[in-house]
Design a protein around this motif. Sequence first.
Motif, PDB file in Angstrom:
ATOM      1  N   ILE A 158     -35.873  30.657  35.888  1.00 40.61           N
ATOM      2  CA  ILE A 158     -34.462  30.956  36.161  1.00 40.61           C
ATOM      3  C   ILE A 158     -34.358  32.202  37.043  1.00 40.61           C
ATOM      4  O   ILE A 158     -33.598  32.240  38.022  1.00 40.61           O
ATOM      5  CB  ILE A 158     -33.687  31.149  34.841  1.00 40.61           C
ATOM      6  CG1 ILE A 158     -33.554  29.814  34.106  1.00 40.61           C
ATOM      7  CG2 ILE A 158     -32.301  31.751  35.112  1.00 40.61           C
ATOM      8  CD1 ILE A 158     -33.032  29.947  32.690  1.00 40.61           C
ATOM      9  N   SER A 218     -33.202  32.278  41.095  1.00 41.82           N
ATOM     10  CA  SER A 218     -32.102  33.131  41.574  1.00 41.82           C
ATOM     11  C   SER A 218     -32.538  33.944  42.788  1.00 41.82           C
ATOM     12  O   SER A 218     -31.771  34.123  43.744  1.00 41.82           O
ATOM     13  CB  SER A 218     -31.638  34.059  40.450  1.00 41.82           C
ATOM     14  OG  SER A 218     -31.108  33.306  39.365  1.00 41.82           O
ATOM     15  N   THR A 251     -30.511  24.963  47.907  1.00 41.09           N
ATOM     16  CA  THR A 251     -29.888  23.955  47.056  1.00 41.09           C
ATOM     17  C   THR A 251     -30.860  23.465  45.988  1.00 41.09           C
ATOM     18  O   THR A 251     -30.476  23.269  44.825  1.00 41.09           O
ATOM     19  CB  THR A 251     -29.412  22.762  47.903  1.00 41.09           C
ATOM     20  OG1 THR A 251     -28.445  23.217  48.857  1.00 41.09           O
ATOM     21  CG2 THR A 251     -28.793  21.684  47.030  1.00 41.09           C
ATOM     22  N   LYS A 264     -31.028  25.907  43.209  1.00 44.12           N
ATOM     23  CA  LYS A 264     -29.793  25.895  42.426  1.00 44.12           C
ATOM     24  C   LYS A 264     -29.803  24.734  41.443  1.00 44.12           C
ATOM     25  O   LYS A 264     -29.399  24.880  40.278  1.00 44.12           O
ATOM     26  CB  LYS A 264     -28.577  25.784  43.355  1.00 44.12           C
ATOM     27  CG  LYS A 264     -28.252  27.053  44.116  1.00 44.12           C
ATOM     28  CD  LYS A 264     -27.036  26.842  45.022  1.00 44.12           C
ATOM     29  CE  LYS A 264     -26.749  28.104  45.836  1.00 44.12           C
ATOM     30  NZ  LYS A 264     -25.602  27.915  46.773  1.00 44.12           N
ATOM     31  N   ARG A 285     -32.386  25.527  38.682  1.00 45.15           N
ATOM     32  CA  ARG A 285     -31.919  26.564  37.757  1.00 45.15           C
ATOM     33  C   ARG A 285     -30.777  26.076  36.869  1.00 45.15           C
ATOM     34  O   ARG A 285     -30.831  26.220  35.641  1.00 45.15           O
ATOM     35  CB  ARG A 285     -31.461  27.786  38.560  1.00 45.15           C
ATOM     36  CG  ARG A 285     -30.992  28.957  37.684  1.00 45.15           C
ATOM     37  CD  ARG A 285     -30.321  30.033  38.529  1.00 45.15           C
ATOM     38  NE  ARG A 285     -29.080  29.542  39.155  1.00 45.15           N
ATOM     39  CZ  ARG A 285     -28.347  30.261  39.992  1.00 45.15           C
ATOM     40  NH1 ARG A 285     -28.713  31.480  40.322  1.00 45.15           N
ATOM     41  NH2 ARG A 285     -27.244  29.748  40.527  1.00 45.15           N
ATOM     42  N   ASP A 286     -29.729  25.504  37.502  1.00 44.08           N
ATOM     43  CA  ASP A 286     -28.506  25.191  36.770  1.00 44.08           C
ATOM     44  C   ASP A 286     -28.565  23.863  36.018  1.00 44.08           C
ATOM     45  O   ASP A 286     -27.935  23.716  34.962  1.00 44.08           O
ATOM     46  CB  ASP A 286     -27.312  25.176  37.729  1.00 44.08           C
ATOM     47  CG  ASP A 286     -27.101  26.525  38.396  1.00 44.08           C
ATOM     48  OD1 ASP A 286     -27.552  27.542  37.823  1.00 44.08           O
ATOM     49  OD2 ASP A 286     -26.499  26.572  39.481  1.00 44.08           O
ATOM     50  N   ASN A 287     -29.310  22.888  36.549  1.00 40.49           N
ATOM     51  CA  ASN A 287     -29.337  21.564  35.925  1.00 40.49           C
ATOM     52  C   ASN A 287     -30.506  21.361  34.965  1.00 40.49           C
ATOM     53  O   ASN A 287     -30.421  20.505  34.075  1.00 40.49           O
ATOM     54  CB  ASN A 287     -29.395  20.459  36.994  1.00 40.49           C
ATOM     55  CG  ASN A 287     -28.115  20.382  37.795  1.00 40.49           C
ATOM     56  OD1 ASN A 287     -27.303  21.290  37.747  1.00 40.49           O
ATOM     57  ND2 ASN A 287     -27.927  19.301  38.518  1.00 40.49           N
ATOM     58  N   LYS A 295     -31.922  26.156  32.846  1.00 38.02           N
ATOM     59  CA  LYS A 295     -30.981  26.776  31.909  1.00 38.02           C
ATOM     60  C   LYS A 295     -30.769  25.907  30.670  1.00 38.02           C
ATOM     61  O   LYS A 295     -30.722  26.410  29.543  1.00 38.02           O
ATOM     62  CB  LYS A 295     -29.635  27.039  32.603  1.00 38.02           C
ATOM     63  CG  LYS A 295     -29.657  28.225  33.550  1.00 38.02           C
ATOM     64  CD  LYS A 295     -28.260  28.518  34.093  1.00 38.02           C
ATOM     65  CE  LYS A 295     -28.272  29.764  34.974  1.00 38.02           C
ATOM     66  NZ  LYS A 295     -26.913  30.069  35.506  1.00 38.02           N
ATOM     67  N   GLU A 296     -30.640  24.616  30.884  1.00 40.93           N
ATOM     68  CA  GLU A 296     -30.451  23.708  29.746  1.00 40.93           C
ATOM     69  C   GLU A 296     -31.682  23.684  28.849  1.00 40.93           C
ATOM     70  O   GLU A 296     -31.565  23.739  27.614  1.00 40.93           O
ATOM     71  CB  GLU A 296     -30.151  22.294  30.245  1.00 40.93           C
ATOM     72  CG  GLU A 296     -29.941  21.297  29.100  1.00 40.93           C
ATOM     73  CD  GLU A 296     -29.722  19.885  29.577  1.00 40.93           C
ATOM     74  OE1 GLU A 296     -29.469  19.009  28.725  1.00 40.93           O
ATOM     75  OE2 GLU A 296     -29.824  19.640  30.799  1.00 40.93           O
TER      76      GLU A 296
END
Length: 252
Positions: free
Chosen positions: A77, A81, A224, A227, A230-232, A235-236
Amino acid sequence: MLRFFRQIRQRLLTDNKFSKYLLYAVGEILLVVIGILIALQVNNWNQEKQEHIDELKFLSRLREDIMVDNAYYNRRIYDASLFIEWSDEFLYCLFEKQQSLAEAESIWKLFQYFDSSEMMTIQNSTFSEMLYAGKLELITNPELKSLLLDYYRKSEEAAKHVAEFNEYTVDVLNIMVDKAPNIYIMNTYLEKTNYGIEEEFGYLNDPTSDAFKAITYAAGLYGTKHKVFRDNYFKELEKLSKELINRIEAYE
């Protein structure tokens, strides 16, 4: 003891007390059956005790694996970033007019990060061992078992998608290099002050050129990609792995 019962049977038969013999025989059979049932129960208790011990051992190993995964997701993560920031900064610098090779140096330094395509790796040796050996049934808590299965299913799907996305970005970078082959060796030009920006890297100041468009697309895709990672995914999975660690520690 067996000799004692045999003597009683023989005495009853000798005394022609057949009815009493039958009662005795039935009683002896009941004693044998009760003995067998007790032995089976003791064996079941011992087996359940051993299975519980094995369950705790496997859960301890799973917790250690998932703790490693959790630290790994946190690192990914953080790294993602950074890569996103570098990609945005690269695009910002790219659209600024480069007056000289020295000014283009910042672009080249940021561009080097685009080679990073780390595959996703998780610690699933304990889970795989349990799965292939049929040991998942040792986990008696249905909610915990369901959470474990969900975690490893999602982590495998994420690893597959990360690999596919990385392969695609490598293909895009190869296309970009075909359009701008000298960008990977910009440092050799930076070391020689007699080269001008327009002579070898004029496309950096020409947004309409194929090389500029290819570089822009590759940089945007790279940002992209991270991103999405990290986000999909990260983090989960970080959240899910943390929940699993807490559940296992509470169960132990």
